[in-house]
Every structure is written in structure tokens, then in C-alpha cells.
Design an enzyme around this catalytic site. Sequence first.
Site, mmCIF file in Angstrom:
data_model
loop_
_atom_site.group_PDB
_atom_site.id
_atom_site.type_symbol
_atom_site.label_atom_id
_atom_site.label_comp_id
_atom_site.label_asym_id
_atom_site.label_seq_id
_atom_site.Cartn_x
_atom_site.Cartn_y
_atom_site.Cartn_z
ATOM 1 N NE ARG A 24 0.652 4.003 21.710
ATOM 2 C CZ ARG A 24 -0.104 4.903 20.738
ATOM 3 N NH1 ARG A 24 -1.347 4.014 20.205
ATOM 4 N NH2 ARG A 24 0.417 5.973 20.337
ATOM 5 C CG ASP A 31 -6.187 12.987 12.660
ATOM 6 O OD1 ASP A 31 -5.265 13.390 13.538
ATOM 7 O OD2 ASP A 31 -6.509 11.702 12.828
ATOM 8 C CG HIS A 65 -6.982 7.888 10.598
ATOM 9 N ND1 HIS A 65 -6.307 7.195 11.272
ATOM 10 C CD2 HIS A 65 -6.915 8.993 11.239
ATOM 11 C CE1 HIS A 65 -5.716 7.677 12.632
ATOM 12 N NE2 HIS A 65 -6.432 8.817 12.404
ATOM 13 C CG HIS A 68 -2.089 9.393 11.839
ATOM 14 N ND1 HIS A 68 -2.678 10.364 11.071
ATOM 15 C CD2 HIS A 68 -2.993 9.303 12.788
ATOM 16 C CE1 HIS A 68 -3.825 11.075 11.630
ATOM 17 N NE2 HIS A 68 -3.592 10.386 12.806
HETATM 18 C C1 LIG Z 1 -13.635 14.090 13.338
HETATM 19 C C2 LIG Z 1 -13.243 12.947 13.797
HETATM 20 C C3 LIG Z 1 -13.587 11.403 13.550
HETATM 21 C C4 LIG Z 1 -12.363 10.551 13.917
HETATM 22 C C5 LIG Z 1 -12.040 11.224 15.491
HETATM 23 C C6 LIG Z 1 -11.960 12.732 15.000
HETATM 24 C C7 LIG Z 1 -10.551 12.757 14.381
HETATM 25 C C8 LIG Z 1 -10.005 11.453 13.950
HETATM 26 C C9 LIG Z 1 -11.243 10.509 13.173
HETATM 27 C C10 LIG Z 1 -10.842 8.886 13.174
HETATM 28 C C11 LIG Z 1 -9.799 8.769 14.357
HETATM 29 C C12 LIG Z 1 -10.275 8.518 11.790
HETATM 30 C C13 LIG Z 1 -10.089 6.956 11.841
HETATM 31 C C14 LIG Z 1 -11.435 6.235 11.908
HETATM 32 C C15 LIG Z 1 -12.252 6.657 13.302
HETATM 33 C C16 LIG Z 1 -13.573 6.214 12.904
HETATM 34 C C17 LIG Z 1 -11.670 6.068 14.487
HETATM 35 O O1 LIG Z 1 -10.995 5.017 14.357
HETATM 36 O O2 LIG Z 1 -12.070 6.585 15.699
HETATM 37 C C18 LIG Z 1 -12.124 8.352 13.331
HETATM 38 C C19 LIG Z 1 -13.018 9.102 14.459
HETATM 39 C C20 LIG Z 1 -14.549 9.031 14.445
HETATM 40 O O3 LIG Z 1 -15.046 9.070 13.408
HETATM 41 O O4 LIG Z 1 -15.049 8.862 15.736
HETATM 42 O O1 LIG Z 2 -3.455 6.775 19.451
HETATM 43 C C1 LIG Z 2 -2.649 7.140 18.754
HETATM 44 O O2 LIG Z 2 -1.596 7.061 18.685
HETATM 45 C C2 LIG Z 2 -3.500 7.499 17.442
HETATM 46 C C3 LIG Z 2 -4.757 8.005 17.356
HETATM 47 C C4 LIG Z 2 -5.196 8.660 16.163
HETATM 48 O O3 LIG Z 2 -4.704 8.855 15.197
HETATM 49 C C5 LIG Z 2 -6.619 9.307 16.382
HETATM 50 O O4 LIG Z 2 -7.291 9.014 17.414
HETATM 51 O O5 LIG Z 2 -6.922 9.916 15.371
HETATM 52 FE FE LIG Z 3 -5.624 10.206 13.921
#
Ligand SMILES: C=C1C[C@]23C[C@H]1CC[C@H]2[C@]1(C)CCC[C@@](C)(C(=O)O)[C@H]1[C@@H]3C(=O)O
Ligand SMILES: O=C(O)CCC(=O)C(=O)O
Ligand SMILES: [Fe+2]
Length: 378
Positions: free
Chosen positions: A311, A247, A245, A301
Site C-alpha cells: 500500500r 498529525d 495518532h 487516524h
Molecule cells: C511532524 C510529523 C511527525 C510524523 C510525520 C509528521 C506528521 C505525522 C507524524 C507521525 C506520522 C504520527 C505517527 C507517529 C510517527 C512517528 C510515524 O508513524 O511516522 C509520526 C511522524 C514522525 O515523527 O516521523
Molecule cells: O498512509 C496513510 O493512509 C496515513 C499515513 C499517516 O497518517 C501519516 O503519515 O501521518
Molecule cells: Fe497522519
Amino acid sequence: MDLSVSDLLLCPQLNPANDLKNEILVFDISILHKQANMPTQFLWPHQDLVGSQDELREPVINLEGFLKGDKEATVAAAHLVGAACINHGFFQVIKHGVDVDLIRAAHEHLDFIFNLPLAKKLDARREPGSVYGYSGAHAHRFSSKLPWKETLSFVYNHGNSHDLAVPNYFTSSFGKEFQETGLVYQKYCEAMEKLSLAILELLAISLGVERSHYRKFFEDGSSLMRCNFYPPCKEPGLTLGTGPHCDPTSLTILHQDQVGGLEVFANNQWRPIRPRPDAFVINLGDTFMALSNGRYKSCLHRALVNKESVRRSLAFFLCPKQDKVVRPPQDLIDREEQRKYPDFTWSDLQEFTQKHYRADVATLQSFIHYFLPTKRYN
Ligand SMILES: C=C1C[C@]23C[C@H]1CC[C@H]2[C@]1(C)CCC[C@@](C)(C(=O)O)[C@H]1[C@@H]3C(=O)O
Ligand SMILES: O=C(O)CCC(=O)C(=O)O
Ligand SMILES: [Fe+2]
């Protein structure tokens, strides 16, 4: 195209942020550990799982001289930041001025939270459509490609060290015995705000924009703090801690523990980022890419999990005030041939990611094509 929100959810291109087709799984690691096979909900496609061992070691930028006001060091740091952001929107910073004891405390309190009984964590569960609260594998949002992680997210209001939103969040969500945790994260978020506003100056300088432009844009913002907890996984090659993704936010300051698992997509391959206890990982998000009129890249990333150990990572997502219009500075627009992205607000992009779309590599484009036309800005 005048799409209703319900039309949005029918768009085949969209990956609805809520696609609960069957009963909701509970991310209970004490049970999952005993299961012979990985539950299918956690399986990710092969193309998301391939990787390399070719670490991305640079750039690591020493902020000491810049933070002391040394002009030459500032120019040098801005140059390194600019080169990194044009390429892949990622760099690391050392001698950043953040108290090492505060970082240690933030990691320790992260464990207090995630070692709570599952029932207590679920009492603080994220409400549908809100980005704040506890989540176990986002199992209440998605039913496939679940991330192997628990998260806790909360809001931090800039510019007011007397604001009690963070301590109050912890005492109201977990009880008064978590007041100390709230105070630690209040202090941690204040340090992240200070560091992010300093980095915004380097970004402005590197873009040839008035030095305080971005700092002023974010000063009255409300950012998002997220604690990530990735339990060990018996079959780490089949799943992901956090999927690929960008951010959607503006600038992310991440402190990872020494376990390793963060990877950045650069030079057309996934590049492991070796943990450095003295460094913060900085990556640009979609909103800052728009604020730079596309000059700087939003960093793609992901995070891997492993068999042996938990982790942990602390992610501070810098966000502007919800209703502020995201638009590049005029002198940047004047120098570029055209606007790369239309005006939008962080409030709308955040709503898109929390109610309609699971953030991935194409969030901003999907937002602009399918969601923004349903919004009107005066
Ligand atoms: C605004 C946001 C949505 C998420 C948290 C913040 C910035 C990163 C986003 C996220 C981590 C991107 C990957 C998918 C996601 C659903 C996650 O894995 O948590 C995303 C976060 C979210 O929507 O909660
Ligand atoms: O945990 C990590 O190293 C990355 C997490 C991340 O990309 C996020 O929470 O948006
Ligand atoms: Fe991220």
C-alpha cells in the site's frame, strides 16, 4: 515546573521518541517475509488493533465551483468543511484541480525510491532528531510498536517555484539519476501548496475569520512531504502500518492508492476510508486545532496493512514558518470565552515530536504540559 529536557525523558507519561533499549532491527522485508512469527517489536496492543467495517464515506466536497470563484458554491463548501472539522477534522475533496498525471507520476516515483536496494535507502537514512530522510519502520527511533512501513520525508519551501531544495535533496541523497524524481515531487508539492492554501480560505470562511488570514499565516511556511510504503504483512492483525495518532502539523493532504487501510476514529469507532482515485483525503492536525482555538478537531487516524499487496500513500503536511507563533486570530479569541492553548511555535512542537515524544493521540497536551514550560517566548 522548570523541567530540563533530560527530566522530560524520565516523565512516565511521556513516550520518549527514542527508546532504543536493545540492538537496532533493520526493516528488511526480504528477511522478515521468511520469518515464521512476527518479530515482537512490531506487536501492537489489542486496544490499538480493534476496528469496524463501518466505512466513513462522507463528507466528499466538490471544490470545482469554489475554485472558479462561484460565491454560492464557496459558501456551500465552507459550510461542509466546517461541519466536518467540528466533528472529526476529516473530509475528502474532489475536482480539486490537481493534474491526474502529476498524481500518477508521484506514485510511480515513490516506487522508484522504495524499490532501491536497502543499502542505498539506508544511505539516505533520517538523521536522529531530524524529520527528513528515509526510515525503515522507525527502527532507529523506537524498539516497540514499530510501524510496518518504510517512509521518505523531505522539506518543501513555500512560495518559490524556483526553489531547488526538493530536486537537490533527491540528487544529493540518491544520485543524479533521481533528478527527474525530484522535479516530479517539486511540482507535486507546488500543487499541494496551492490546494492547501485554497482549503485554508474555506476554513477561514467557515470560522467567520477574515478569508485570507490563514493563507497569509502559511504563505512563507516550509512543509513536510512524506512518501509512505507499506509492504504486505503475513500477520496484518498483529501490527499497524501507522499507529493511532493526530498529525502534530496543521493540515494534511493525503493521496492513497486503491488498496485501502486508512481509518479515522469517528463516532467512537475506527472507520475505514474507502480509497477514491479522484479524491484527496484532508485531515486537520494539532497545530490547526490550536489556530482555531479548539473549535476544529485534530483528526485521530491510523493505517492498517494487509497480507496481499503493498500500500502506498503520499502525505503533504502543511507547516508554518518554524518560528512563527501559533495563535488563533484575535477576532476568534474575542468571540470565544478563553484561549484553549498557549502560544507556541511549530519549531518547538516539531522538536518535541522528533527528539522527545512519539506523536500519538495526546501529543499537543503532552507538549503543553511537559515541554513548553522549558521554552521561553519573548
Ligand atoms: C511532524 C510529523 C511527525 C510524523 C510525520 C509528521 C506528521 C505525522 C507524524 C507521525 C506520522 C504520527 C505517527 C507517529 C510517527 C512517528 C510515524 O508513524 O511516522 C509520526 C511522524 C514522525 O515523527 O516521523
Ligand atoms: O498512509 C496513510 O493512509 C496515513 C499515513 C499517516 O497518517 C501519516 O503519515 O501521518
Ligand atoms: Fe497522519
